[in-house]
Design an enzyme around this catalytic site. Sequence first.
Site, mmCIF file in Angstrom:
data_model
loop_
_atom_site.group_PDB
_atom_site.id
_atom_site.type_symbol
_atom_site.label_atom_id
_atom_site.label_comp_id
_atom_site.label_asym_id
_atom_site.label_seq_id
_atom_site.Cartn_x
_atom_site.Cartn_y
_atom_site.Cartn_z
ATOM 1 N N PHE A 164 0.817 -1.227 0.000
ATOM 2 C CA PHE A 164 0.000 0.000 0.000
ATOM 3 C C PHE A 164 0.845 1.269 0.000
ATOM 4 O O PHE A 164 0.333 2.342 -0.305
ATOM 5 C CB PHE A 164 -0.957 -0.004 1.197
ATOM 6 C CG PHE A 164 -0.370 0.607 2.445
ATOM 7 C CD1 PHE A 164 0.532 -0.081 3.233
ATOM 8 C CD2 PHE A 164 -0.724 1.903 2.822
ATOM 9 C CE1 PHE A 164 1.064 0.493 4.367
ATOM 10 C CE2 PHE A 164 -0.192 2.482 3.964
ATOM 11 C CZ PHE A 164 0.712 1.775 4.733
ATOM 12 N N LYS A 165 2.136 1.157 0.326
ATOM 13 C CA LYS A 165 2.955 2.375 0.360
ATOM 14 C C LYS A 165 3.040 3.048 -1.006
ATOM 15 O O LYS A 165 3.264 4.247 -1.091
ATOM 16 C CB LYS A 165 4.341 2.071 0.922
ATOM 17 C CG LYS A 165 4.261 1.734 2.407
ATOM 18 C CD LYS A 165 5.609 1.661 3.085
ATOM 19 C CE LYS A 165 5.440 1.473 4.586
ATOM 20 N NZ LYS A 165 4.869 0.138 4.922
#
Length: 489
Positions: free
Chosen positions: A132-133
């Site tokens: 998700f980064k």
Amino acid sequence: MAACATTRHESRAMKYISTRGNSPAQTFSEILLGGLAPDGGLYMPETYPTFSATDLAAMRGMTYQELAFAVLSRFVDDIPAADLRDIVNRTYTPEVYCHTRAGQKAADITPTLKLEDDLYLLSLSNGPTLAFKDMAMQLLGNLFEYLLAKTAREINILGATSGDTGSAAEYAMRGKRGVRVFMLSPYQKMSRFQTAQMFSLQDPNIYNIAVKGVFDDAQDIVKAVSNDHAFKAEHKIGAVNSINWGRVAAQVVYYFKGYFAVTRSNDQLVSFSVPSGNFGNVCAGHVARMLGLPIKHLVVATNENDVLDEFFRTGVYHPRGSAQTYHTSSPSMDISKASNFERFVFDLVGRDGAKMRELMARVDAGGSFDLKAEGSFAKVADYGFVSGVSNHSHRMQTIRTVHEQYHVTIDTHTADGLKVALEHRESGVPMIVLETALPAKFEEAIVEALGHVPERPHALEGLEDLPQRFEVMEADVNAVKQFVAARIA
Ligand SMILES: *Cc1c(COP(=O)(O)O)cnc(C)c1O
């Protein structure tokens, strides 16, 4: 004419203030390329903008890009709207977030996956590094390039990684004008997949430095260089750390996207479960709620490193030393100190900078604070926060159960989120578990749980066979400084 004075969107300039109350207020562009505020605090918007019921009704039909512009334009008022819209549209494209599961549409950018009634995954990991980064880092890459070009500046990002953050930063900054990345990693200590992901990048502005040592050796070198203020200034050294406000702001968007995806009306409440480490992701959830998104609970899920769960149960925040940090099978949540937590505490204590200085001084000296004793703990419930812990055997069991019941393979971090989510389900309130990584990223753990390797996105097959570009170096500050200086001149 006087009636025009107070249209709803007429904006006072959005200013950012430090959680420790002793730094001048700044604009978004001013804080984006920096790190901590000069007083050691973190930047926060001076006030939260809010979305009215009418605003929310208009947002329900929006695409991800439209939602991103609607949210971010409330936080960014020193970039012309047309430019911000262009940056957002270039960032959130289906070509970048293409690693979808069967049945998901890449155009949704963060599609949901229904497990059963009122239980969903929100896929945040369909971007280039499968975690998700990317959602925030990809935006940062484009914002950095835009702001640097405007002011004819450059930045040389120096970082240390044990895997996830470094690869997200490199994939966001590759090919960006005005930006170079020097990423230190422990030589031969990352997984084969992670190593290949980073080292196969051939972009001339990306430098992978494999340090003979462990992650802490790499991190110590970065700290030593950052403490050399003359070197840092002369060589325009910067960072993309987890306390960057731009990252938090970018992450607010997908809470809106997830909410609209699983509800039919804005009268409904939903809860989100967030696999947490540095508290950046769930902090964005808190901001989304403050903006007016109808969120019931924000579930903070930790692994064996349970500093945050301890706080939400007892009111005591007691960061551990790095020697007491466990290495777990959800490694991206292995933290001893939650760097974004200070932002949330700032709201809990009524944004009292003097109080923050006192509390954080205790923490910075290796101690703890107790918000029950301070009388600020009741607000935790008002803000909808609950928590729980998951350990290795929970993780393995959850991965197996999800595979059997729903024929879906989830990664170890998402498994922590789901395990704790199930402890906080309420009938009639959809629970959305944030999927923070794809299982292909953590093959060994999946093999342990399921006895077979997880499916890998087609585009990444054979990744380990690509040519690699990296430099092996002794764990020596001066060697790293020389390497950096020689490539900047
Ligand atoms: C970084 C990360 C987390 C933790 O997110 P925070 O914002 O640090 O709380 C969880 N899961 C994965 C896969 C991550 O990479």
